[in-house]
Design a protein around this motif. Structure first.
Motif, PDB file in Angstrom:
ATOM      1  N   TYR A  60       0.825  -1.203   0.000  1.00  0.00           N
ATOM      2  CA  TYR A  60       0.000   0.000   0.000  1.00  0.00           C
ATOM      3  C   TYR A  60       0.860   1.255   0.000  1.00  0.00           C
ATOM      4  CZ  TYR A  60      -3.859  -3.062   1.419  1.00  0.00           C
ATOM      5  OH  TYR A  60      -4.808  -4.054   1.477  1.00  0.00           O
ATOM      6  N   ALA A  61       0.338   2.281  -0.652  1.00  0.00           N
ATOM      7  CA  ALA A  61       0.931   3.601  -0.514  1.00  0.00           C
ATOM      8  C   ALA A  61       0.620   4.122   0.886  1.00  0.00           C
ATOM      9  CB  ALA A  61       0.353   4.544  -1.573  1.00  0.00           C
ATOM     10  N   ASP A  62       1.535   4.906   1.436  1.00  0.00           N
ATOM     11  CA  ASP A  62       1.318   5.438   2.780  1.00  0.00           C
ATOM     12  C   ASP A  62       0.042   6.265   2.858  1.00  0.00           C
ATOM     13  OD1 ASP A  62       4.854   6.061   3.496  1.00  0.00           O
ATOM     14  OD2 ASP A  62       3.620   4.260   3.718  1.00  0.00           O
ATOM     15  N   SER A  63      -0.314   6.932   1.773  1.00  0.00           N
ATOM     16  CA  SER A  63      -1.476   7.819   1.778  1.00  0.00           C
ATOM     17  C   SER A  63      -2.805   7.079   1.922  1.00  0.00           C
ATOM     18  CB  SER A  63      -1.498   8.664   0.502  1.00  0.00           C
ATOM     19  OG  SER A  63      -1.540   7.817  -0.637  1.00  0.00           O
ATOM     20  N   VAL A  64      -2.818   5.770   1.648  1.00  0.00           N
ATOM     21  CA  VAL A  64      -4.072   5.016   1.712  1.00  0.00           C
ATOM     22  C   VAL A  64      -4.042   3.915   2.766  1.00  0.00           C
ATOM     23  CG1 VAL A  64      -4.451   5.475  -0.736  1.00  0.00           C
ATOM     24  CG2 VAL A  64      -3.498   3.268  -0.030  1.00  0.00           C
ATOM     25  N   LYS A  65      -2.887   3.703   3.374  1.00  0.00           N
ATOM     26  CA  LYS A  65      -2.737   2.627   4.353  1.00  0.00           C
ATOM     27  C   LYS A  65      -3.720   2.836   5.505  1.00  0.00           C
ATOM     28  CE  LYS A  65       1.454   1.363   4.349  1.00  0.00           C
ATOM     29  NZ  LYS A  65       2.917   1.286   4.576  1.00  0.00           N
ATOM     30  N   GLY A  66      -4.440   1.786   5.855  1.00  0.00           N
ATOM     31  CA  GLY A  66      -5.428   1.872   6.918  1.00  0.00           C
ATOM     32  C   GLY A  66      -6.808   2.280   6.443  1.00  0.00           C
ATOM     33  N   ARG A  67      -6.917   2.773   5.221  1.00  0.00           N
ATOM     34  CA  ARG A  67      -8.217   3.182   4.661  1.00  0.00           C
ATOM     35  C   ARG A  67      -8.639   2.298   3.491  1.00  0.00           C
ATOM     36  NH1 ARG A  67      -8.793   7.922   2.225  1.00  0.00           N
ATOM     37  NH2 ARG A  67      -6.625   8.106   1.545  1.00  0.00           N
ATOM     38  N   PHE A  68      -7.682   1.858   2.696  1.00  0.00           N
ATOM     39  CA  PHE A  68      -7.964   1.033   1.521  1.00  0.00           C
ATOM     40  C   PHE A  68      -7.525  -0.403   1.786  1.00  0.00           C
ATOM     41  CE2 PHE A  68      -7.641   4.542  -1.987  1.00  0.00           C
ATOM     42  CZ  PHE A  68      -8.539   5.321  -1.264  1.00  0.00           C
ATOM     43  N   THR A  69      -8.261  -1.336   1.199  1.00  0.00           N
ATOM     44  CA  THR A  69      -7.910  -2.751   1.312  1.00  0.00           C
ATOM     45  C   THR A  69      -7.985  -3.399  -0.060  1.00  0.00           C
ATOM     46  OG1 THR A  69      -8.854  -2.852   3.548  1.00  0.00           O
ATOM     47  CG2 THR A  69      -8.439  -4.941   2.434  1.00  0.00           C
ATOM     48  N   ILE A  70      -6.897  -4.048  -0.450  1.00  0.00           N
ATOM     49  CA  ILE A  70      -6.871  -4.755  -1.729  1.00  0.00           C
ATOM     50  C   ILE A  70      -7.050  -6.242  -1.449  1.00  0.00           C
ATOM     51  CG2 ILE A  70      -4.344  -5.001  -1.766  1.00  0.00           C
ATOM     52  CD1 ILE A  70      -4.487  -4.558  -4.825  1.00  0.00           C
ATOM     53  N   MET A  83     -12.332   0.961  -0.675  1.00  0.00           N
ATOM     54  CA  MET A  83     -11.865   2.285  -0.283  1.00  0.00           C
ATOM     55  C   MET A  83     -12.827   2.853   0.759  1.00  0.00           C
ATOM     56  SD  MET A  83     -10.692   3.791  -3.995  1.00  0.00           S
ATOM     57  CE  MET A  83     -12.369   3.949  -4.584  1.00  0.00           C
ATOM     58  N   ASP A  84     -12.348   3.018   1.955  1.00  0.00           N
ATOM     59  CA  ASP A  84     -13.139   3.577   3.057  1.00  0.00           C
ATOM     60  C   ASP A  84     -12.562   4.914   3.502  1.00  0.00           C
ATOM     61  OD1 ASP A  84     -13.224   0.220   4.304  1.00  0.00           O
ATOM     62  OD2 ASP A  84     -14.813   1.253   3.185  1.00  0.00           O
ATOM     63  N   SER A  85     -13.352   5.649   4.248  1.00  0.00           N
ATOM     64  CA  SER A  85     -12.921   6.964   4.762  1.00  0.00           C
ATOM     65  C   SER A  85     -12.326   7.814   3.646  1.00  0.00           C
ATOM     66  CB  SER A  85     -11.895   6.784   5.893  1.00  0.00           C
ATOM     67  OG  SER A  85     -12.425   6.010   6.934  1.00  0.00           O
ATOM     68  N   LEU A  86     -13.032   7.881   2.562  1.00  0.00           N
ATOM     69  CA  LEU A  86     -12.516   8.595   1.386  1.00  0.00           C
ATOM     70  C   LEU A  86     -12.381  10.091   1.657  1.00  0.00           C
ATOM     71  CD1 LEU A  86     -14.405   6.605  -1.352  1.00  0.00           C
ATOM     72  CD2 LEU A  86     -11.935   6.986  -1.295  1.00  0.00           C
ATOM     73  N   LYS A  87     -11.373  10.664   1.032  1.00  0.00           N
ATOM     74  CA  LYS A  87     -11.077  12.089   1.163  1.00  0.00           C
ATOM     75  C   LYS A  87     -11.136  12.738  -0.214  1.00  0.00           C
ATOM     76  CE  LYS A  87      -7.727  11.004   4.815  1.00  0.00           C
ATOM     77  NZ  LYS A  87      -6.303  11.145   5.241  1.00  0.00           N
TER      78      LYS A  87
END
Length: 127
Positions: A60-70, A83-87
């Motif tokens: 994962y990219a650091d910017s999505v770690k903890g929010r996105f799951t592949i 993709m959760d907690s989208l910004k």
């Protein structure tokens, strides 16, 4: 040759969720990993996440770690990006890509490591 088709993009409010799908066809047995990248106008394609088909190792990219799951479904030759907690800064065209290469995380983070690409799906996050 591997063909990839993305789906699941759309418009969502900040804090919401979307799930992208990437369905592969053709010589899927040649795939060693599938990755997700995103791109906004005037910027380079940015790595988001990747998963290996054997072993299911994820990156994962650091910017999505903890929010996105592949994740992957081997039987369907499909990769998902939850993709959760989208910004609003997640707004971009999202592309999936496949590579026949097998290497470490540095390899999978680079767009040039992938030789098959989908057409992209738009994700827009409103504030």
């Amino acid at each position: 040759q591997v063909q990839l088709v993305e789906s699941g993009g759309g418009l969502v409010q900040a804090g919401g969720s979307l799930r992208l799908s990437c369905a592969a066809s053709g010589r899927t047995s040649s795939m060693r990993a599938t990755g997700w990248f995103r791109q906004t106008p005037g910027k380079e394609r940015e790595f988001v996440a990747a998963i290996t088909w054997s072993g299911g190792n994820t990156y994962y990219a650091d910017s999505v770690k903890g929010r996105f799951t592949i994740s992957r479904d081997n039987a369907k030759s499909t990769v998902y990006l939850q993709m959760d907690s989208l910004k609003p800064e997640d707004t971009a065209v999202y592309y999936c890509a496949a590579t026949p290469g097998a290497s470490g995380s540095y390899y999978y983070l680079r767009a040039m490591s992938y030789n098959s690409w989908g057409q992209g799906t738009q994700v827009t996050v409103s504030s």
